[in-house]
Scaffold this active site. Structure first.
Site, short mmCIF file in Angstrom:
data_model
loop_
_atom_site.label_atom_id
_atom_site.label_comp_id
_atom_site.label_asym_id
_atom_site.label_seq_id
_atom_site.Cartn_x
_atom_site.Cartn_y
_atom_site.Cartn_z
N LYS A 66 0.80 -1.23 0.00
CA LYS A 66 0.00 0.00 0.00
C LYS A 66 0.84 1.29 0.00
O LYS A 66 0.46 2.27 -0.61
CB LYS A 66 -0.93 0.02 1.22
CG LYS A 66 -2.19 -0.79 1.06
CD LYS A 66 -3.07 -0.59 2.28
CE LYS A 66 -4.44 -1.16 2.05
NZ LYS A 66 -5.36 -0.89 3.16
N ASP A 102 -9.96 3.67 1.53
CA ASP A 102 -10.11 3.19 2.92
C ASP A 102 -10.78 4.24 3.81
O ASP A 102 -11.64 3.92 4.63
CB ASP A 102 -8.74 2.84 3.51
CG ASP A 102 -8.24 1.48 3.06
OD1 ASP A 102 -9.09 0.63 2.72
OD2 ASP A 102 -7.02 1.27 3.03
P1 NAP Z 1 0.22 -1.95 10.76
O1 NAP Z 1 0.56 -0.77 9.92
O2 NAP Z 1 1.15 -3.10 10.83
O3 NAP Z 1 -0.04 -1.40 12.26
C1 NAP Z 1 -0.29 -2.30 13.32
C2 NAP Z 1 -0.76 -1.51 14.54
O4 NAP Z 1 -1.10 -2.48 15.56
C3 NAP Z 1 0.31 -0.61 15.15
O5 NAP Z 1 -0.31 0.50 15.75
C4 NAP Z 1 0.94 -1.54 16.22
O6 NAP Z 1 1.56 -0.85 17.26
C5 NAP Z 1 -0.32 -2.22 16.72
N1 NAP Z 1 -0.03 -3.47 17.41
C6 NAP Z 1 0.35 -4.66 16.86
N2 NAP Z 1 0.48 -5.59 17.81
C7 NAP Z 1 0.19 -4.99 19.01
C8 NAP Z 1 0.16 -5.44 20.35
N3 NAP Z 1 0.44 -6.70 20.67
N4 NAP Z 1 -0.20 -4.55 21.30
C9 NAP Z 1 -0.52 -3.28 20.98
N5 NAP Z 1 -0.50 -2.79 19.73
C10 NAP Z 1 -0.14 -3.64 18.74
O7 NAP Z 1 -1.18 -2.58 10.33
P2 NAP Z 1 -2.43 -1.82 9.65
O8 NAP Z 1 -2.30 -1.87 8.19
O9 NAP Z 1 -2.60 -0.50 10.32
O10 NAP Z 1 -3.64 -2.81 10.03
C11 NAP Z 1 -4.08 -2.95 11.37
C12 NAP Z 1 -5.29 -3.89 11.40
O11 NAP Z 1 -6.37 -3.30 10.69
C13 NAP Z 1 -5.05 -5.24 10.75
O12 NAP Z 1 -5.56 -6.25 11.58
C14 NAP Z 1 -5.82 -5.19 9.45
O13 NAP Z 1 -6.32 -6.44 9.07
C15 NAP Z 1 -6.94 -4.24 9.80
N6 NAP Z 1 -7.46 -3.49 8.62
C16 NAP Z 1 -8.78 -3.55 8.36
C17 NAP Z 1 -9.30 -2.85 7.28
C18 NAP Z 1 -10.77 -2.91 6.97
O14 NAP Z 1 -11.16 -2.56 5.86
N7 NAP Z 1 -11.62 -3.28 7.90
C19 NAP Z 1 -8.45 -2.10 6.46
C20 NAP Z 1 -7.09 -2.06 6.77
C21 NAP Z 1 -6.60 -2.78 7.86
P3 NAP Z 1 3.15 -0.54 17.24
O15 NAP Z 1 3.31 0.74 16.47
O16 NAP Z 1 3.51 -0.43 18.66
O17 NAP Z 1 3.81 -1.71 16.55
#
Ligand code: NAP
Length: 276
Positions: A66, A102
């Site tokens: 992305k 998004d």
């Molecule tokens: P990302 O860029 O990898 O960010 C992950 C986030 O989760 C960061 O803020 C990270 O914190 C936090 N995190 C991960 N493990 C953690 C833990 N054990 N404790 C506390 N915080 C934790 O991922 P993303 O693209 O933002 O996606 C995040 C989620 O949203 C995914 O599950 C994805 O499937 C979902 N999503 C859904 C949609 C939808 O259309 N519904 C769209 C996009 C994404 P740190 O900065 O501390 O690592």
């Protein structure tokens, strides 16, 4: 001749985008097919070349491309530059143009539940890629305040500075309060965990989780028990897809039909993965 569309990312095997787009094509009798193409991180440039050479009309873009795809496209919308991510690519007069739907998915998910974000105090948990689209949507919709909490302080500090909002330390999450709380971390994905105590959720009236596997995450389950209005992550996925379909075809997708199909499909995946 059928037009070809698809999703590029890694992994894509459980992607719900093919379900949505193929159903919409069939329903609207459009001669097109939508496939799932696994493209590894280091194969993005080759995939872009393939899209051009094969005449693919448009693609959805997911993790891990992305952000990195921005520099390979002929044009990207201004919103993509602000959010820092592209989730949709459309071929327009031979050029590959990037968009982000998004954030529209987030806005429309609230609208669909009759929630007006204007003037609301919002708490966002998480400062990853998806959080940026959520922040953009909230700002665009005119919320009065955003407070950001993220496990890694440096990440939330930077994001807060970039979007001119307030960041508070992760350790203070249990004192969070506001009108709406939006969960954007991957905590709860395929697990029974929540990043926040159930007790704290009583400080809010509306909760959204953007994770949709399981559909009812621990976060949403706790919120529901506390009497909050809840919005699941499939709503964001649905509406970002509906907007994407419009960019692909210029047509309105049959929302209700897609919604039903998405919920059925997620229930199947939940069973397969023994979630829920
Ligand atoms: P990302 O860029 O990898 O960010 C992950 C986030 O989760 C960061 O803020 C990270 O914190 C936090 N995190 C991960 N493990 C953690 C833990 N054990 N404790 C506390 N915080 C934790 O991922 P993303 O693209 O933002 O996606 C995040 C989620 O949203 C995914 O599950 C994805 O499937 C979902 N999503 C859904 C949609 C939808 O259309 N519904 C769209 C996009 C994404 P740190 O900065 O501390 O690592």
């Amino acid at each position: 001749m059928y037009d070809v569309y698809g999703i590029i990312g890694d992994p894509v095997s459980h992607s719900l985008s093919p379900v949505m787009h193929n159903l919409a094509f069939r329903e609207l009798q459009i001669k097109a097919v939508y496939g799932a193409f696994r493209v590894k991180k280091e194969e993005l440039l080759q995939a872009i070349e393939a899209i051009k050479v094969l005449g693919i009309r448009g693609v959805s873009v997911t993790i891990p491309h992305k952000e990195s795809i921005i520099s390979y496209l002929d044009e990207v919308s201004e919103v993509c530059r602000v959010i820092g991510a592209v989730n949709t690519v459309v071929r327009r007069e031979g050029k590959l143009v990037g968009y982000n739907t998004d954030w529209i998915g987030v806005m429309r998910a609230f609208e669909a539940r009759g929630v007006d974000l204007k003037g609301k105090r919002v708490v966002i948990i998480g400062a990853g890629g998806a959080s940026r689209a959520v922040i953009y949507a909230c700002k665009k919709a005119g919320v009065s305040k955003i407070v950001l909490y993220n496990r890694t302080w440096e990440r939330s500090r930077k994001l807060a500075q970039e979007f001119a909002l307030e960041a508070k330390p992760w350790e203070a999450l249990d004192q969070a309060e506001g009108d709406i709380i939006i969960q954007t971390t991957s905590v709860g994905l395929k697990s029974k965990e929540s990043p926040i105590s159930s007790e704290t959720l009583k400080n809010f009236s509306i909760a959204m989780d953007i994770v949709y596997l399981p559909l009812k995450t621990k976060f949403l389950e706790d919120a529901e028990k506390r009497g909050l209005l809840t919005i699941d992550g499939l709503q964001m996925l649905l509406y970002q897809g509906v907007e994407q379909f419009k960019l692909f075809t210029g047509l309105e997708a049959p929302v209700k039909l897609l919604e039903e199909a998405l919920y059925d499909e997620v229930k199947k995946i939940e069973k397969e993965l023994k979630l829920g």
